[in-house]
Design a protein around this motif. Structure first.
Motif, PDB file in Angstrom:
ATOM      1  N   THR A 162       0.745  -1.304   0.089  1.00 15.86           N
ATOM      2  CA  THR A 162       0.208  -0.111  -0.090  1.00 15.86           C
ATOM      3  C   THR A 162       0.597   1.163  -0.135  1.00 15.86           C
ATOM      4  O   THR A 162       0.736   2.311  -0.532  1.00 15.86           O
ATOM      5  N   THR A 165       1.935   1.982  -3.486  1.00 18.34           N
ATOM      6  CA  THR A 165       0.871   2.508  -4.687  1.00 18.34           C
ATOM      7  C   THR A 165       0.818   4.002  -3.836  1.00 18.34           C
ATOM      8  O   THR A 165       0.686   4.979  -4.891  1.00 18.34           O
ATOM      9  N   TRP A 189       8.347  13.563   3.640  1.00 19.84           N
ATOM     10  CA  TRP A 189       7.130  13.233   4.242  1.00 19.84           C
ATOM     11  C   TRP A 189       6.914  11.838   3.552  1.00 19.84           C
ATOM     12  O   TRP A 189       5.884  11.088   4.455  1.00 19.84           O
ATOM     13  N   LEU A 197       2.705   4.621   8.856  1.00 23.99           N
ATOM     14  CA  LEU A 197       1.758   3.585   8.367  1.00 23.99           C
ATOM     15  C   LEU A 197       2.333   2.047   9.177  1.00 23.99           C
ATOM     16  O   LEU A 197       1.525   1.535   9.634  1.00 23.99           O
TER      17      LEU A 197
ATOM     18  N   ARG B 136     -12.265   9.657  -7.808  1.00 18.94           N
ATOM     19  CA  ARG B 136     -11.288  10.004  -6.997  1.00 18.94           C
ATOM     20  C   ARG B 136     -11.543  11.326  -6.471  1.00 18.94           C
ATOM     21  O   ARG B 136     -11.284  11.803  -5.345  1.00 18.94           O
ATOM     22  N   VAL B 154      -1.301  22.561  -0.110  1.00 16.61           N
ATOM     23  CA  VAL B 154      -0.626  21.563  -1.064  1.00 16.61           C
ATOM     24  C   VAL B 154      -0.544  20.378  -0.141  1.00 16.61           C
ATOM     25  O   VAL B 154      -0.757  19.149  -0.591  1.00 16.61           O
ATOM     26  N   ARG B 155       0.027  20.542   0.962  1.00 19.36           N
ATOM     27  CA  ARG B 155       0.244  19.268   1.717  1.00 19.36           C
ATOM     28  C   ARG B 155      -1.065  18.667   2.276  1.00 19.36           C
ATOM     29  O   ARG B 155      -0.988  17.324   2.034  1.00 19.36           O
ATOM     30  N   ARG B 157      -3.707  18.717   0.822  1.00 18.13           N
ATOM     31  CA  ARG B 157      -4.708  18.018  -0.501  1.00 18.13           C
ATOM     32  C   ARG B 157      -3.659  16.452  -0.783  1.00 18.13           C
ATOM     33  O   ARG B 157      -4.259  15.711  -1.231  1.00 18.13           O
ATOM     34  N   MET B 158      -2.224  16.824  -0.862  1.00 17.84           N
ATOM     35  CA  MET B 158      -1.740  15.553  -1.000  1.00 17.84           C
ATOM     36  C   MET B 158      -1.695  14.588  -0.174  1.00 17.84           C
ATOM     37  O   MET B 158      -1.805  13.278  -0.551  1.00 17.84           O
ATOM     38  N   ALA B 159      -1.957  14.820   0.938  1.00 21.52           N
ATOM     39  CA  ALA B 159      -2.102  13.804   1.988  1.00 21.52           C
ATOM     40  C   ALA B 159      -3.625  12.987   1.722  1.00 21.52           C
ATOM     41  O   ALA B 159      -3.704  11.454   1.859  1.00 21.52           O
ATOM     42  N   ARG B 161      -5.199  12.903  -0.984  1.00 20.60           N
ATOM     43  CA  ARG B 161      -5.215  12.347  -2.277  1.00 20.60           C
ATOM     44  C   ARG B 161      -4.349  11.042  -2.338  1.00 20.60           C
ATOM     45  O   ARG B 161      -4.992  10.078  -2.924  1.00 20.60           O
ATOM     46  N   THR B 162      -3.432  11.157  -1.733  1.00 17.76           N
ATOM     47  CA  THR B 162      -2.418   9.927  -1.504  1.00 17.76           C
ATOM     48  C   THR B 162      -3.172   8.835  -0.492  1.00 17.76           C
ATOM     49  O   THR B 162      -3.136   7.472  -0.845  1.00 17.76           O
ATOM     50  N   THR B 165      -5.496   7.034  -2.776  1.00 22.70           N
ATOM     51  CA  THR B 165      -4.857   6.078  -3.819  1.00 22.70           C
ATOM     52  C   THR B 165      -4.334   4.763  -2.958  1.00 22.70           C
ATOM     53  O   THR B 165      -4.442   3.817  -3.580  1.00 22.70           O
ATOM     54  N   ALA B 166      -4.230   5.249  -1.947  1.00 26.41           N
ATOM     55  CA  ALA B 166      -3.803   3.922  -0.934  1.00 26.41           C
ATOM     56  C   ALA B 166      -4.844   3.123  -0.685  1.00 26.41           C
ATOM     57  O   ALA B 166      -4.717   1.662  -0.739  1.00 26.41           O
ATOM     58  N   GLY B 169      -5.493   1.132  -3.892  1.00 22.74           N
ATOM     59  CA  GLY B 169      -4.408  -0.130  -3.922  1.00 22.74           C
ATOM     60  C   GLY B 169      -4.437  -1.116  -2.603  1.00 22.74           C
ATOM     61  O   GLY B 169      -4.423  -2.245  -3.233  1.00 22.74           O
ATOM     62  N   ALA B 170      -5.040  -0.630  -1.796  1.00 22.58           N
ATOM     63  CA  ALA B 170      -5.292  -1.845  -0.682  1.00 22.58           C
ATOM     64  C   ALA B 170      -6.268  -2.622  -0.919  1.00 22.58           C
ATOM     65  O   ALA B 170      -6.400  -3.804  -0.774  1.00 22.58           O
ATOM     66  N   HIS B 193      -4.794   4.101   9.096  1.00 19.94           N
ATOM     67  CA  HIS B 193      -3.783   4.619   7.989  1.00 19.94           C
ATOM     68  C   HIS B 193      -3.907   6.255   7.824  1.00 19.94           C
ATOM     69  O   HIS B 193      -3.181   6.751   7.722  1.00 19.94           O
ATOM     70  N   LEU B 197      -1.454   8.947   8.772  1.00 18.78           N
ATOM     71  CA  LEU B 197      -0.887   9.879   7.739  1.00 18.78           C
ATOM     72  C   LEU B 197      -1.185  11.337   7.965  1.00 18.78           C
ATOM     73  O   LEU B 197      -0.187  12.181   7.945  1.00 18.78           O
TER      74      LEU B 197
END
Lengths: 246, 246
Positions: A162, A165, A189, A197, B136, B154-155, B157-159, B161-162, B165-166, B169-170, B193, B197
């Motif tokens: 994970t 990914t 990060w 995780l 998504r 941005v941080r 949003r990234m968290a 969004r990531t 994705t995770a 994937g999981a 998770h 995160l």
């Protein structure tokens, strides 16, 4: 004598063929890295390699798809090497070095990286999908080897997989955001994400707990994991009502 | 009079058309959910819906690709609804409910879900890719709304969004592992998770820190976040050398 001379010529030729092939792949990869694949023509590759179009076809009779796949395989070899880090020192240092290489690769092949991983892009086929899956599996095996787990259980496998990914998703997001935040922050990060995780997984899985305890013991007090641990403790301590009364 | 009767008939017919269309889409989705798309034929859809093959073609002249896209759109609507949770109570309870619905969807559409998201599967085209990206984005917006952040940096949003994705994937990994561990464990792990995160992101980003502090304050002492916080504290406290001397 003539036999040995001809064999010399043919081995010279083989070398020449290999060299020429590598040159064409390098030129193709350079183009595919920075342009959407539909905007790269065989003429472009020929021009970039300073050869004729028929010569490109002689080496890659399958045309653009064959050249693309060859370029991809060469990129994949480079990518797989990112995680081949000596198993020495604290895990955070090894992972940080691997991430540096990986992110440098993403930065250098930005457009090609996006095109390949976007679902449904013109270049994503079942063949390229299988090649990309190979990289993911390879990365997971490298990481599990660094964690020294010969027989990982389902929870630890899931955590590592994970995270891989997530790294991929975060890299695509980073490209979408115009490479913001700076790459060093992204690396730190992603490392924090890995530690967080694994810690969360460790709280519910004895195998992961053992792995995490062993890894934490080898982390230096002035390293990034210690810093994350201290900052996390501070945040959690502030949410007093969640913690047992001292 | 005859005009009004004919309009009545035509509105009856429109309803009939809509109903028939929905019936065909339901039948198609049922098949695409559990078989690789290449193993589903229009004859199968006709048989499952108990209609003739020409009738399927009358409704979907574009044949299988059109039917697949219609089935996908219908699945996507269902999927997007997973995250539409009332903005009340602790965040962990809302996210847990959303994850339950999401994972039930994954469980119910296992083969179709894998086929769609595997890079390079036969059904992944730029059109389906765009539809999946919509889901998504929708999920990310829902989560940011739950976090009450109108202008995420941005941080953060990234968290978010990531993490999405995770989760994806999981879910794929969970299907690959024959749906192991049990779905409730997977849900709790994905929630852990998320919290881990966000906590890790909060330690380096003031906006995320504010969001996390606010969310933690509303978590109950007997909830999953409190439990994760306590277990994490225990693990970190054991790695004494990483923490400042008391």
């Amino acid at each position: 004598m003539s036999g040995s001379r001809s064999s010399g010529t043919s081995s010279y030729r083989r070398l020449d063929v290999a060299r020429r092939r590598a040159q064409l792949i390098r030129a193709a990869l350079g183009l595919f890295a920075h342009r959407p694949p539909e905007d790269v023509s065989l003429d472009d590759v020929a021009a970039a390699a300073e050869v004729s179009r028929p010569l490109v076809y002689r080496y890659f009779p399958g045309g653009k798809p064959q050249l693309y796949e060859a370029a991809l395989r060469s990129a994949v070899e480079e990518l797989t090497q990112c995680f081949a880090e000596p198993q020495e020192g604290p895990l955070s240092r090894r992972l940080s070095a691997a991430l540096d290489r990986y992110l440098a690769f993403v930065d250098e092949h930005d457009t090609g990286f996006s095109a390949l991983l976007r679902s449904g892009s013109v270049v994503a086929t079942s063949r390229t999908g299988a090649i990309v899956d190979e990289v993911r599996r390879g990365a997971a095996e490298h990481i599990l080897a660094h964690l020294r787990v010969p027989e990982p259980g389902v929870r630890l496998r899931m955590a590592v997989r994970t995270w891989i990914t997530a790294v991929e998703g975060a890299s695509l997001g980073w490209l979408d955001e115009g490479k913001q935040p700076p790459v060093e922050e992204l690396r730190d990060w992603l490392l924090d994400h890995f530690v967080a995780l694994l810690l969360a997984t460790a709280t519910g899985d004895p195998q992961t707990e053992e792995v995490v305890s062993r890894a934490l013991a080898r982390e230096p007090a002035d390293g990034p994991v210690a810093s994350l641990a201290r900052r996390t403790m501070t945040l959690l301590t502030r949410a007093e009502h969640l913690l047992p009364a001292p």
